[in-house]
Write a protein that holds these residues in place. Structure first.
Motif, PDB file in Angstrom:
ATOM      1  N   HIS A 234      18.021   6.841  31.867  1.00 14.55           N
ATOM      2  CA  HIS A 234      18.645   8.052  31.340  1.00 14.55           C
ATOM      3  C   HIS A 234      17.597   9.161  31.266  1.00 14.55           C
ATOM      4  CE1 HIS A 234      22.534   6.349  29.565  1.00 14.55           C
ATOM      5  NE2 HIS A 234      21.964   5.368  30.236  1.00 14.55           N
ATOM      6  N   GLU A 235      18.053  10.383  31.463  1.00 19.70           N
ATOM      7  CA  GLU A 235      17.129  11.514  31.374  1.00 19.70           C
ATOM      8  C   GLU A 235      16.508  11.633  29.985  1.00 19.70           C
ATOM      9  OE1 GLU A 235      21.232  12.663  30.333  1.00 19.70           O
ATOM     10  OE2 GLU A 235      20.314  11.621  32.005  1.00 19.70           O
ATOM     11  N   LYS A 236      17.204  11.123  28.958  1.00 19.71           N
ATOM     12  CA  LYS A 236      16.710  11.197  27.584  1.00 19.71           C
ATOM     13  C   LYS A 236      15.478  10.325  27.379  1.00 19.71           C
ATOM     14  CE  LYS A 236      20.886  10.035  26.917  1.00 19.71           C
ATOM     15  NZ  LYS A 236      22.196   9.541  26.429  1.00 19.71           N
ATOM     16  N   ALA A 237      15.231   9.365  28.274  1.00 20.81           N
ATOM     17  CA  ALA A 237      14.090   8.461  28.127  1.00 20.81           C
ATOM     18  C   ALA A 237      12.751   9.165  28.289  1.00 20.81           C
ATOM     19  CB  ALA A 237      14.193   7.321  29.138  1.00 20.81           C
ATOM     20  N   SER A 238      12.746  10.402  28.764  1.00 16.53           N
ATOM     21  CA  SER A 238      11.484  11.131  28.879  1.00 16.53           C
ATOM     22  C   SER A 238      10.862  11.377  27.505  1.00 16.53           C
ATOM     23  CB  SER A 238      11.692  12.465  29.601  1.00 16.53           C
ATOM     24  OG  SER A 238      12.571  13.306  28.869  1.00 16.53           O
ATOM     25  N   LEU A 239      11.672  11.352  26.456  1.00 19.90           N
ATOM     26  CA  LEU A 239      11.138  11.532  25.105  1.00 19.90           C
ATOM     27  C   LEU A 239      10.191  10.399  24.722  1.00 19.90           C
ATOM     28  CD1 LEU A 239      14.395  12.659  23.254  1.00 19.90           C
ATOM     29  CD2 LEU A 239      12.464  14.099  23.903  1.00 19.90           C
TER      30      LEU A 239
ATOM     31  N   PHE B 247       7.750   9.207  26.269  1.00 22.08           N
ATOM     32  CA  PHE B 247       6.344   9.498  26.538  1.00 22.08           C
ATOM     33  C   PHE B 247       5.967  10.934  26.206  1.00 22.08           C
ATOM     34  CE2 PHE B 247       8.752   9.778  30.505  1.00 22.08           C
ATOM     35  CZ  PHE B 247       8.407  11.017  31.020  1.00 22.08           C
ATOM     36  N   VAL B 248       6.920  11.829  26.146  1.00 23.35           N
ATOM     37  CA  VAL B 248       6.603  13.218  25.792  1.00 23.35           C
ATOM     38  C   VAL B 248       6.119  13.301  24.338  1.00 23.35           C
ATOM     39  CG1 VAL B 248       7.573  15.517  25.416  1.00 23.35           C
ATOM     40  CG2 VAL B 248       8.143  14.253  27.487  1.00 23.35           C
ATOM     41  N   ILE B 249       6.780  12.595  23.428  1.00 19.79           N
ATOM     42  CA  ILE B 249       6.386  12.650  22.015  1.00 19.79           C
ATOM     43  C   ILE B 249       5.006  12.031  21.784  1.00 19.79           C
ATOM     44  CG2 ILE B 249       6.981  11.885  19.691  1.00 19.79           C
ATOM     45  CD1 ILE B 249       8.707  14.189  20.781  1.00 19.79           C
ATOM     46  N   PRO B 250       4.703  10.815  22.286  1.00 18.49           N
ATOM     47  CA  PRO B 250       3.330  10.299  22.114  1.00 18.49           C
ATOM     48  C   PRO B 250       2.262  11.179  22.747  1.00 18.49           C
ATOM     49  CG  PRO B 250       4.810   8.511  22.710  1.00 18.49           C
ATOM     50  CD  PRO B 250       5.587   9.790  22.878  1.00 18.49           C
ATOM     51  N   LEU B 251       2.580  11.812  23.893  1.00 19.53           N
ATOM     52  CA  LEU B 251       1.588  12.666  24.541  1.00 19.53           C
ATOM     53  C   LEU B 251       1.290  13.918  23.723  1.00 19.53           C
ATOM     54  CD1 LEU B 251       2.601  12.394  28.301  1.00 19.53           C
ATOM     55  CD2 LEU B 251       0.501  11.567  27.240  1.00 19.53           C
ATOM     56  N   ALA B 252       2.217  14.319  22.852  1.00 20.36           N
ATOM     57  CA  ALA B 252       1.942  15.444  21.959  1.00 20.36           C
ATOM     58  C   ALA B 252       0.789  15.116  21.020  1.00 20.36           C
ATOM     59  CB  ALA B 252       3.198  15.801  21.158  1.00 20.36           C
ATOM     60  N   ILE B 253       0.641  13.838  20.673  1.00 16.32           N
ATOM     61  CA  ILE B 253      -0.420  13.421  19.754  1.00 16.32           C
ATOM     62  C   ILE B 253      -1.793  13.637  20.372  1.00 16.32           C
ATOM     63  CG2 ILE B 253      -1.227  11.549  18.271  1.00 16.32           C
ATOM     64  CD1 ILE B 253       1.682  12.434  17.801  1.00 16.32           C
ATOM     65  N   ILE B 254      -1.907  13.418  21.682  1.00 15.16           N
ATOM     66  CA  ILE B 254      -3.213  13.518  22.345  1.00 15.16           C
ATOM     67  C   ILE B 254      -3.360  14.824  23.109  1.00 15.16           C
ATOM     68  CG2 ILE B 254      -3.433  11.017  22.514  1.00 15.16           C
ATOM     69  CD1 ILE B 254      -2.629  11.214  25.422  1.00 15.16           C
TER      70      ILE B 254
ATOM     71  N   SER C 298       6.243  19.038  28.809  1.00 15.70           N
ATOM     72  CA  SER C 298       7.261  19.224  27.778  1.00 15.70           C
ATOM     73  C   SER C 298       8.313  20.250  28.194  1.00 15.70           C
ATOM     74  CB  SER C 298       6.609  19.652  26.459  1.00 15.70           C
ATOM     75  OG  SER C 298       5.902  20.864  26.609  1.00 15.70           O
ATOM     76  N   ILE C 299       7.902  21.264  28.936  1.00 18.64           N
ATOM     77  CA  ILE C 299       8.871  22.248  29.430  1.00 18.64           C
ATOM     78  C   ILE C 299       9.794  21.609  30.466  1.00 18.64           C
ATOM     79  CG2 ILE C 299       9.112  24.376  30.774  1.00 18.64           C
ATOM     80  CD1 ILE C 299       6.610  25.425  29.399  1.00 18.64           C
ATOM     81  N   VAL C 300       9.214  20.853  31.393  1.00 19.10           N
ATOM     82  CA  VAL C 300      10.023  20.195  32.426  1.00 19.10           C
ATOM     83  C   VAL C 300      10.973  19.187  31.791  1.00 19.10           C
ATOM     84  CG1 VAL C 300       9.940  18.657  34.420  1.00 19.10           C
ATOM     85  CG2 VAL C 300       8.320  20.542  34.237  1.00 19.10           C
ATOM     86  N   SER C 301      10.469  18.395  30.852  1.00 16.45           N
ATOM     87  CA  SER C 301      11.305  17.403  30.182  1.00 16.45           C
ATOM     88  C   SER C 301      12.474  18.048  29.460  1.00 16.45           C
ATOM     89  CB  SER C 301      10.454  16.594  29.198  1.00 16.45           C
ATOM     90  OG  SER C 301      11.270  15.765  28.394  1.00 16.45           O
ATOM     91  N   CYS C 302      12.188  19.119  28.724  1.00 13.26           N
ATOM     92  CA  CYS C 302      13.260  19.798  27.993  1.00 13.26           C
ATOM     93  C   CYS C 302      14.278  20.402  28.950  1.00 13.26           C
ATOM     94  CB  CYS C 302      12.665  20.879  27.093  1.00 13.26           C
ATOM     95  SG  CYS C 302      13.907  21.780  26.121  1.00 13.26           S
ATOM     96  N   TYR C 303      13.794  21.035  30.017  1.00 12.99           N
ATOM     97  CA  TYR C 303      14.735  21.657  30.957  1.00 12.99           C
ATOM     98  C   TYR C 303      15.600  20.612  31.656  1.00 12.99           C
ATOM     99  CZ  TYR C 303      16.654  24.321  34.794  1.00 12.99           C
ATOM    100  OH  TYR C 303      17.530  24.899  35.690  1.00 12.99           O
ATOM    101  N   SER C 304      15.046  19.420  31.909  1.00 13.85           N
ATOM    102  CA  SER C 304      15.834  18.371  32.556  1.00 13.85           C
ATOM    103  C   SER C 304      16.982  17.887  31.674  1.00 13.85           C
ATOM    104  CB  SER C 304      14.932  17.192  32.928  1.00 13.85           C
ATOM    105  OG  SER C 304      14.515  16.487  31.778  1.00 13.85           O
ATOM    106  N   LEU C 305      16.911  18.186  30.369  1.00 15.15           N
ATOM    107  CA  LEU C 305      17.974  17.795  29.437  1.00 15.15           C
ATOM    108  C   LEU C 305      19.076  18.846  29.326  1.00 15.15           C
ATOM    109  CD1 LEU C 305      15.686  16.443  26.555  1.00 15.15           C
ATOM    110  CD2 LEU C 305      16.881  15.091  28.275  1.00 15.15           C
ATOM    111  N   PHE C 306      18.895  19.991  29.950  1.00 12.51           N
ATOM    112  CA  PHE C 306      19.885  21.074  29.846  1.00 12.51           C
ATOM    113  C   PHE C 306      21.299  20.639  30.251  1.00 12.51           C
ATOM    114  CE2 PHE C 306      17.753  25.495  29.586  1.00 12.51           C
ATOM    115  CZ  PHE C 306      16.983  25.064  28.526  1.00 12.51           C
ATOM    116  N   PRO C 307      21.465  19.829  31.315  1.00 10.17           N
ATOM    117  CA  PRO C 307      22.834  19.443  31.686  1.00 10.17           C
ATOM    118  C   PRO C 307      23.584  18.653  30.619  1.00 10.17           C
ATOM    119  CG  PRO C 307      21.345  19.091  33.530  1.00 10.17           C
ATOM    120  CD  PRO C 307      20.500  19.427  32.346  1.00 10.17           C
ATOM    121  N   LEU C 308      22.867  18.108  29.631  1.00  8.02           N
ATOM    122  CA  LEU C 308      23.566  17.397  28.553  1.00  8.02           C
ATOM    123  C   LEU C 308      24.443  18.335  27.739  1.00  8.02           C
ATOM    124  CD1 LEU C 308      20.719  15.068  27.196  1.00  8.02           C
ATOM    125  CD2 LEU C 308      22.632  14.433  28.661  1.00  8.02           C
ATOM    126  N   LEU C 309      24.045  19.601  27.667  1.00 14.68           N
ATOM    127  CA  LEU C 309      24.812  20.611  26.925  1.00 14.68           C
ATOM    128  C   LEU C 309      25.425  21.565  27.938  1.00 14.68           C
ATOM    129  CD1 LEU C 309      22.213  21.398  24.100  1.00 14.68           C
ATOM    130  CD2 LEU C 309      23.978  19.626  24.139  1.00 14.68           C
TER     131      LEU C 309
END
Length: 553
Positions: free
Chosen positions: A402-407, A409-416, A431-442
């Motif tokens: 699922h496209e939502k699975a990008s979260l 690794f995106v969230i742990p990578l924010a830590i480092i 993080s920009i690419v990940s968020c934009y890939s979720l746009f079709p959900l809405l």
């Protein structure tokens, strides 16, 4: 006789009346640390102050979440409402066999117990909500408010996880990380609009990582086992956990190491026994696993996640089209790739069929460099990077992602992301690419300004935060070395700017150009363009992370 009274002749000296004395150690000047800021110890903040600070940040985010309550929610809202009804109305032995609704329970047992716990409060708010038949597709205002609030309240597990990971960091650093995680636009879109509980689950992951970074390996492994019994898709990182704990926790010789292995193995077995034991007792364990691993859903989801298999699908279609033009007889597969429907999307016209075992093997092969590093030199400071990379591999090469699975690794990578300016640049793009890939959900018009504003706000905060952090941190060190200053400043290069402008171009096409040219024809084409374009960004992220892991000593 003392040495001073010996009969040996006295040493000659140019200074009269001098006596031999032990040299005194030179004392550093009082302002010694001021000249070497890198040696200045960071004072640990008081826990009460830390808790107050992070609560203020989380409360501001909570206010935004409250504003999103009336907004669009997906079929996942009905999925979780049905799970409330299943766990409240049926005995445990029937939870994973009920088929009253098409949205059957397919998460591990701990999440089912979590829904069961929430169902007691749900029955007090609106009894129809937890009724197995009457509650189907039920969307009363109390139901919507209750389910939204459960996500908001459960997000405080995420807040606690990020608190544990950053409590020893400097003030500016920890606040910036809090903002990146707590105000993550991807989490806002998936959890508080689309409707899921990813923040709650990622919070458990962060608690596990914080324990490992502190050297509390037993606690970290135990919490990760608990996480797997909440959502099994986090198991992609299990090989990294296993190798790391085996080498870092189970050390100290054969006997001592074996004893530690027994201890941590017993803890993990106890967690899984508590989760699956009751279903094994009722003879439902096979049904539980059948629901948790529905391999019949196919290689790809309805909307293709931006991963490696997008390129594989496109290559198959290009080859099929070319061969047909050349006169070859090629049987075109059903339109499961372009119809946007959930189903078996595994057949290919030309390329070999991909099976779950193939994807599993590729994921394991992709994680191998990380496992080798963890085996040779298990370092607590590297564990978050390794886990994030493992989830990236699962996203890029996994089955029915699922496209939502990008979260994951995106969230742990924010830590480092503040470890280096290169980490910051990578996270900025990812993080920009990940968020934009979720746009079709809405996909509804009224939510369009919300998702755009969330992404723009996030990008702006990242730009300001990263620019301020790296410029301030390295200014003194760079006063004498201008080249070093340039390397450590947060600057988005021309290639990155071109790629981000490409995202804007894809969005303009999908929103304005495509409806004019094709009207209602080819509705999946804009989604396909988003998936393909974002897949390039995700592939870059995977390669970048792999390079960082390989070259890190």
């Amino acid at each position: 006789m003392s040495p001073s009274s010996s009969s040996s002749p006295p040493l000659k000296s140019s200074t009269p009346n001098t006596t031999r004395r032990r040299p005194k150690a030179m004392k550093p000047p009082k302002n010694h640390h001021k000249h070497h800021s890198d040696q200045t110890p960071i004072p640990k903040p008081k826990p009460n102050r830390l808790i107050t600070e992070i609560l203020w940040v989380s409360l501001v985010a909570t206010c935004i979440k409250f504003l999103l309550i009336p907004a669009y929610h997906s079929t996942d809202f009905e999925v979780h409402r049905n799970w409330l009804a299943i766990t409240h109305s049926l005995p445990l032995s029937q939870w994973y066999s009920d088929e009253t609704s098409p949205w059957t329970l397919d998460y591990p047992p701990f999440f089912a117990h979590f829904e069961h716990f929430l169902s007691f409060f749900a029955s007090l708010v609106d009894p129809i909500m937890v009724h197995l038949q009457q509650g189907l597709n039920y969307k009363s205002q109390p139901t919507i408010l209750f389910q939204r609030l459960t996500v908001i309240v459960s997000d405080f597990v995420l807040v606690f996880g990020i608190y544990r990971l950053t409590r020893n960091s400097g003030y500016k650093e920890r606040v910036l990380i809090w903002v990146l995680v707590i105000f993550s636009p991807g989490l806002m879109i998936v959890d508080h609009l689309h409707f899921q509980y990813n923040g709650f689950l990622l919070g458990i992951l962060l608690i596990s990582l914080s324990a490992l970074e502190e050297g509390k390996d037993l606690l970290g492994g135990f919490v990760f086992a608990v996480l797997l019994c909440f959502k099994h898709l986090f198991a992609v990182a299990a090989p990294v956990y296993f190798v790391y704990l085996l080498r870092h926790y189970c050390r100290g010789g054969l006997i001592r190491g074996f004893g530690k292995l027994v201890i941590i193995g017993s803890a993990v077995v106890a967690v899984f026994a508590a989760a699956y034991g009751p279903f094994l007792y009722h003879g439902q364990i096979q049904q539980v696993f059948h629901r948790m691993f529905p391999f019949g859903r196919g290689l790809c989801h309805a909307y293709w996640a931006p991963n490696f298999w997008v390129f594989y699908i496109i290559l198959d279609k290009v080859l099929a089209f070319s061969l047909v033009k050349m006169g070859f007889s090629v049987q075109t597969p059903t339109a499961s790739f372009t119809g946007g429907l959930v189903g078996d999307s595994s057949p290919f016209a030309v390329l070999p069929r991909v099976t779950p075992m193939v994807t599993f093997s590729i994921v394991l092969l992709a994680i191998a460099p990380c496992l080798i590093k963890a085996w040779k030199d298990p370092q607590p400071r590297m564990i978050t990077r390794w886990i994030a990379y493992a989830y990236t591999c699962g996203f890029m090469f996994g089955w029915h992602v699922h496209e939502k699975a990008s979260l994951h690794f995106v969230i742990p990578l924010a830590i480092i992301s503040l470890k280096s300016v290169e980490d910051a640049k990578h996270y900025f793009y990812l993080s920009i690419v990940s968020c934009y890939s979720l746009f079709p959900l809405l996909f509804e018009a009224q939510e369009y300004p919300i998702k755009v504003l969330l992404l723009l706000l996030h990008a702006t905060l990242m730009w300001i935060g990263f620019s301020s952090h790296f410029t301030t941190t390295n200014r003194k060190a760079a006063e004498s070395e201008q080249t070093r200053y340039n390397k450590t400043s947060f600057i988005v290069g021309w290639f990155g700017k071109l790629y981000l402008l490409g995202l804007v171009a894809v969005e303009i096409y999908g929103q304005f150009v495509h409806p004019i040219i094709f009207a209602e024809r080819l509705p999946f084409l804009p989604l396909m363009m988003i998936s393909i374009y974002c897949a390039f960004g995700m592939m870059y992220s995977w390669i970048w992370q792999l390079r960082q892991i390989v070259k890190c000593h």
